[in-house]
Design an enzyme around this catalytic site. Structure first.
Site, PDB file in Angstrom:
ATOM      1  CE  LYS A   1      -5.785   1.990   7.731  1.00  0.00           C
ATOM      2  NZ  LYS A   1      -4.745   2.615   6.891  1.00  0.00           N
TER       3      LYS A   1
ATOM      4  NE  ARG B   1       0.279   7.959   5.793  1.00  0.00           N
ATOM      5  CZ  ARG B   1       0.345   7.087   6.780  1.00  0.00           C
ATOM      6  NH1 ARG B   1       1.316   7.161   7.657  1.00  0.00           N
ATOM      7  NH2 ARG B   1      -0.560   6.165   6.898  1.00  0.00           N
TER       8      ARG B   1
ATOM      9  CD  GLU C   1      -2.415   1.325   2.774  1.00  0.00           C
ATOM     10  OE1 GLU C   1      -2.783   0.275   3.342  1.00  0.00           O
ATOM     11  OE2 GLU C   1      -2.568   2.451   3.276  1.00  0.00           O
TER      12      GLU C   1
HETATM   13  C1  3PG Z   1      -1.568   3.448   8.319  1.00  0.00           C
HETATM   14  O1  3PG Z   1      -1.630   4.471   7.699  1.00  0.00           O
HETATM   15  O2  3PG Z   1      -2.260   2.486   7.992  1.00  0.00           O
HETATM   16  C2  3PG Z   1      -0.736   3.406   9.535  1.00  0.00           C
HETATM   17  O3  3PG Z   1       0.044   4.538   9.678  1.00  0.00           O
HETATM   18  C3  3PG Z   1       0.122   2.199   9.689  1.00  0.00           C
HETATM   19  O4  3PG Z   1       0.234   2.048  11.030  1.00  0.00           O
HETATM   20  P1  3PG Z   1       1.591   1.556  11.712  1.00  0.00           P
HETATM   21  O5  3PG Z   1       2.661   2.506  11.270  1.00  0.00           O
HETATM   22  O6  3PG Z   1       1.330   1.637  13.192  1.00  0.00           O
HETATM   23  O7  3PG Z   1       1.840   0.147  11.248  1.00  0.00           O
END
Ligand code: 3PG
Length: 210
Positions: free
Chosen positions: A130, A46, A42
């Site tokens: 999600k 950002r 994914e």
């Molecule tokens: C996301 O955008 O899905 C999260 O930032 C991922 O979360 P994590 O960095 O705690 O794995």
């Protein structure tokens, strides 16, 4: 859950959430994930590099299951799909973005962390969401309780998932796959530590199949 895409994701069980600053990191990263046993990613919107990274990976590694994450607008949906993404992930439930995808039959996994969000998704015909941010929202206990009434819904918990708690999420029948960034840390990408990404990915894949 009728898209073949979700069947594939349910077999892979793990969705690496990637933040890339540079287009040139896209291919080494995708190759490291693939070599570690994870043929999916994914790529999050950002950074400015998201679109170029999606293009590079989809062009060179067409078999990779490629999603676009942190999608916050319909314009980003268009950009992601034109760049080679095959599905969209959003952190929250933005009805505009979700309806835009549903109308165009673009697979979308919207973020929710309460029953109201689950029902918003169901009302638009979606049955994969999600669960974000998973750990801060109550973790496994919350997901277990929240999912109970919605037997047809599958969740992708993300946010605070690590090797320490991965298996407890995957053990829940309602969990389709888990998302996480621990195997693709941004500083490892920035420092070109792709062998490390491959190795930690392999460890993560082994945890999923234990
Ligand atoms: C996301 O955008 O899905 C999260 O930032 C991922 O979360 P994590 O960095 O705690 O794995």
């Amino acid at each position: 859950m009728n898209q073949p895409l979700f069947n594939t994701l349910s077999q892979i069980r793990l969705l690496p959430v990637v933040v890339t600053e540079k287009e040139e990191d896209a291919l080494p990263l995708a190759r490291a994930l693939s070599a570690g046993g994870l043929p999916c990613a994914e790529i999050t919107y950002r950074t400015q590099a998201a679109s170029a990274c999606l293009k590079a990976i989809s062009r060179e590694m067409p078999d990779m299951l490629l999603g676009a994450g942190t999608v916050l607008s319909c314009a980003q949906v268009d950009d992601a799909m034109a760049s080679g993404a095959s599905f969209i992930v959003t952190p929250g439930f933005n009805p505009k973005v979700v309806e835009y995808c549903v109308d165009r039959k673009i697979p979308i996994i919207p973020g929710i962390n309460n029953p109201t969000g689950v029902e918003a998704a169901l009302s638009l015909g979606l049955d994969v969401v999600k669960f974000f941010p998973a750990e801060a929202s109550g973790g496994v206990a919350m997901l277990k309780a929240m999912s109970a009434p919605y037997t047809q819904v599958r969740f992708v918990p993300t946010g605070g998932i690590s090797p320490a708690n991965l298996f407890s999420y995957l053990a829940l029948p309602c969990v389709l796959a888990c998302g996480g960034s621990w195997m693709v840390k941004s500083d490892w990408i920035a420092q070109g530590q792709f062998d490390r990404i491959r190795d930690v990915t392999r460890e993560a894949v082994n945890l999923c199949t234990r």
